[in-house]
Motif scaffolding. Structure first.
Motif, PDB file in Angstrom:
ATOM      1  N   ILE A 194       0.839  -1.208   0.000  1.00  0.00           N
ATOM      2  CA  ILE A 194       0.000   0.000   0.000  1.00  0.00           C
ATOM      3  C   ILE A 194       0.873   1.258   0.000  1.00  0.00           C
ATOM      4  O   ILE A 194       0.634   2.197  -0.755  1.00  0.00           O
ATOM      5  CB  ILE A 194      -0.945   0.020   1.229  1.00  0.00           C
ATOM      6  CG1 ILE A 194      -1.980  -1.105   1.113  1.00  0.00           C
ATOM      7  CG2 ILE A 194      -1.675   1.359   1.332  1.00  0.00           C
ATOM      8  CD1 ILE A 194      -2.775  -1.340   2.379  1.00  0.00           C
ATOM      9  N   VAL A 195       1.908   1.258   0.824  1.00  0.00           N
ATOM     10  CA  VAL A 195       2.748   2.460   0.947  1.00  0.00           C
ATOM     11  C   VAL A 195       3.573   2.699  -0.315  1.00  0.00           C
ATOM     12  O   VAL A 195       3.661   3.817  -0.816  1.00  0.00           O
ATOM     13  CB  VAL A 195       3.672   2.346   2.177  1.00  0.00           C
ATOM     14  CG1 VAL A 195       4.705   3.466   2.187  1.00  0.00           C
ATOM     15  CG2 VAL A 195       2.843   2.390   3.457  1.00  0.00           C
ATOM     16  N   ASN A 196       4.147   1.634  -0.833  1.00  0.00           N
ATOM     17  CA  ASN A 196       5.068   1.797  -1.965  1.00  0.00           C
ATOM     18  C   ASN A 196       4.426   1.581  -3.329  1.00  0.00           C
ATOM     19  O   ASN A 196       5.019   1.937  -4.349  1.00  0.00           O
ATOM     20  CB  ASN A 196       6.249   0.830  -1.831  1.00  0.00           C
ATOM     21  CG  ASN A 196       7.058   1.121  -0.596  1.00  0.00           C
ATOM     22  OD1 ASN A 196       7.195   2.284  -0.205  1.00  0.00           O
ATOM     23  ND2 ASN A 196       7.570   0.091   0.048  1.00  0.00           N
ATOM     24  N   GLY A 197       3.268   0.972  -3.360  1.00  0.00           N
ATOM     25  CA  GLY A 197       2.653   0.663  -4.659  1.00  0.00           C
ATOM     26  C   GLY A 197       3.480  -0.384  -5.384  1.00  0.00           C
ATOM     27  O   GLY A 197       4.122  -1.225  -4.775  1.00  0.00           O
ATOM     28  N   GLY A 198       3.463  -0.283  -6.730  1.00  0.00           N
ATOM     29  CA  GLY A 198       4.242  -1.232  -7.530  1.00  0.00           C
ATOM     30  C   GLY A 198       3.362  -2.156  -8.308  1.00  0.00           C
ATOM     31  O   GLY A 198       2.174  -2.332  -7.995  1.00  0.00           O
TER      32      GLY A 198
END
Lengths: 477, 178
Positions: free
Chosen positions: A433-437
């Motif tokens: 959630i924080v970093n996506g990707g």
């Protein structure tokens, strides 16, 4: 009276030469050219339907950016037979695309593009391109919101052409943006330029059919030899040829009658495609989609790897067109029978499968977020308060639901998260959630710590229910 | 004619090509036909491609008063093309996404996705621009977050003047391969 009519006919025929004009209809053709050979005539009939219905529609259609939409509303809702005519034009276009595709596939499978009919094939390939161009420009004349945005999409695609891209894009738009000049140029192209070119090429195509004759059905083990083919073909016609009219043409007439009846029934019972909202470019709540015959290409542009897409957008259609054009140059003699050319069958089957699969993907558009996703219900969430409930609300508010499914609710752009807790740990969820990707945006900067905790709490509740049989004997007691 | 030929050869000069009456009319007809085609064709092509040379007006367009926009918020603003043709109707309108960054700083984003030009939508809660066509996603600053867009959202020149937010006229930004 009968004698009078006969005299008039004789006089007119003498002065105009009607019999001479119609003589090509009686050209001698192979007697085995039967049902597989009807697609060319069907394409021509569909084109004639398009010309006739298009001329009728032009009586009421005003090609002005400010008035076209209103005239279409009038044609559809108020003009006698207007809705039927619009339907006729739409389904006629669809029929023409289908028939030209079937005609090409049959010609390819029968090896009819080989000597001496190479240029007949080439003119046919060009006619396929013009047909698709007519389809696209026709969709734009349906001057609604989708049409207006489709012009922008077309300009953007043209903009990828090296060096002259921006010029082409501005030529399509009729300036720097959509405006008064946009629609009228597409009207001119759709109604005058392309039909005139098509009339010319259809005439050339038919002339070549007459010049080289209708190809005989292929026979396995009887390859085309350019040195002997014409003599063998003449002998075949002398031995068993039949005049096209009426001995062979009756099949064409039956199929074309069926085609026109089908188009008319669809136009009457299903009607034309509904008009979208007015073509107001300031309304950004738009979701432009091409008509069905270009939907596969729309899907392709979503699925192709990003790094090559810019080149593919231009080179792809050019290469496909060039490949089709040079087929008879690469392969102008030898076996014609499909049974001796398995690669030909494979090419047609793969093309149909590829276009069909992409079309289905285009229909579903799983890459598009679901903007209509409603907040999850308490039943789906399984809670009415607390972190899980708050996380579920955030799952909607932060647009996660636009892209992910939860128990069948939401979008399909990303993975289904109904049982995500069975696959990812708490830490994995936080990191993702924080970093996506992997085609997901990073939400690290837009989520507060407590929001992140609530969201993860909701996702941790998304797991398969434990069934009694999955529990140990003690638990079942 | 024969006398002239004889004179030339006797002087060692190569005789000019003899132009027959038929050859003359042939050349004359082709020249006149080419001239006629040019007389009609050049203005015709010029007329058709004229929009290519139509430059957007340099005039700045007012988007609204500064205090109509909240800091940190992104809103769509309708812009009327003052240079549009009289029959443009609703197509003279367009929209941009305007974000107020601070007291005096604004960003005007094009509403066109840099992938294929479809209109991107702003999702307030997620602070993302999302394109409905092929799923392109951009962050609040217009940078690409996910999907196929090759470039960030295009930004128009924007300035604050006399308490009003102004921007350059809207043009559809074209993404090129170069």
């Amino acid at each position: 009276m009968k004698q009078l009519f006969k005299s008039i006919w004789v006089w007119l025929d003498d002065r105009i030469g009607i019999s001479v004009l119609l003589k090509p209809m009686k050209h001698i053709a192979p007697q085995d050219a039967k049902w597989w050979y009807v697609f060319g005539t069907a394409t021509l009939i569909a084109f004639i339907v398009q010309v006739a219905s298009g001329v009728a529609l032009a009586f009421s259609f005003i090609p002005s950016s400010s008035q076209a939409y209103e005239t279409l509303v009038f044609i559809t809702n108020d003009a006698p037979f207007g809705s039927f005519l619009r339907g006729l034009h739409y389904y006629g276009a669809s029929a023409m695309v289908l028939m030209v595709g079937a005609h090409m596939a049959q010609t390819f499978l029968f090896g009819a593009y080989k000597f001496p009919r190479e240029m007949t094939w080439t003119t046919g390939v060009l006619l396929l391109g013009f047909t698709l161009a007519m389809g696209f420009t026709g969709q734009l004349l349906r001057w609604d919101q989708t049409a207006a945005w489709s012009v922008v999409v077309a300009a953007e695609q043209a903009g990828r052409v090296p060096l002259i891209g921006p010029w082409l894009a501005h030529f399509i738009l009729g300036g720097n943006t959509i405006g008064g000049a946009t629609l009228s140029r597409f009207f001119a192209i759709h109604v005058f330029v392309l039909p005139a070119v098509m009339f010319g090429f259809i005439g050339l195509h038919l002339w070549l059919v007459l010049r080289h004759g209708i190809s005989e059905p292929p026979t396995a083990g009887k390859p085309v030899n350019p040195e002997t083919y014409r003599r063998e073909y003449d002998e075949l016609l002398k031995k068993s040829g039949r005049p096209f009219w009426p001995d062979l043409a009756w099949r064409d007439v039956i199929v074309c009658t069926g085609l026109i009846v089908a188009i008319a029934l669809l136009a009457h019972f299903i009607g034309p495609p509904a008009l979208d909202k007015p073509p107001d470019p300031s309304v950004l709540d738009a979701d432009p989609r091409p008509d069905w015959y270009l939907l596969w290409y729309f899907a392709l542009l979503a699925l192709i790897p990003n790094r090559i897409e810019g080149y593919f957008m231009i080179l792809g259609p050019v290469l496909i067109g060039l490949l089709l054009l040079i087929i008879p140059v690469l392969n102008h003699k030898g076996e014609r029978a499909a049974s001796r050319r398995p690669w030909a069958i494979a090419v047609v089957c793969l093309s149909v499968i590829m276009i069909g699969s992409l079309w289905i993907e285009g229909q579903q558009s799983p890459w598009s977020p679901n903007f209509q996703a409603l907040p999850l219900t308490e039943k789906v969430i399984g809670a009415t308060s607390g972190p899980v409930f708050e996380g579920a609300l955030l799952f909607h508010d932060k647009a996660c639901l636009n892209c992910h499914l939860i128990q069948g609710h939401g979008g399909r752009r990303g993975p289904d998260l109904t049982y995500i807790a069975d696959k990812l740990t708490h830490d994995n969820m936080v990191i993702r959630i924080v970093n996506g990707g992997n085609n997901m945006p990073a939400f690290g900067s837009s989520l507060k710590p407590q929001e992140l905790d609530a969201l993860v709490a909701f996702l941790e509740s998304c797991k398969r229910p434990i069934r009694p049989q999955d529990q140990g004997p003690m638990a079942r007691k | 004619m024969n006398e002239n030929t004889a004179d030339h050869s006797s002087l060692g000069i190569e005789a000019p090509e003899e132009i027959t009456r038929r050859r003359f009319f042939e050349k004359l007809s082709i020249t006149l036909a080419s001239f006629c085609a040019a007389v009609v064709g050049v203005p015709l092509i010029g007329f058709i491609i004229a929009p290519l040379f139509r430059k957007p007006p340099a005039k700045w367009v007012t988007l609204g008063k500064v205090n109509e926009f909240q800091i940190g918020k992104t809103v769509s603003v309708t812009v009327i093309d003052s240079s549009s043709l009289p029959w443009a109707g609703v197509t003279a309108k367009s929209a941009i996404w305007l974000r107020r960054e601070s007291e005096t700083s604004f960003i005007a984003f094009s509403a066109n996705c840099t992938h294929l030009g479809c209109p991107v939508r702003w999702l307030e809660g997620a602070e993302l621009f999302i394109c409905p066509c092929h799923g392109g996603v951009y962050y609040y600053d217009g940078s690409v977050a996910a999907g196929p867009p090759p470039l960030p959202l295009f930004r128009y020149n924007v300035r604050v003047e006399n308490g009003e937010v102004k921007m350059n006229p809207v043009v559809v930004p074209i993404t090129t391969t170069s």
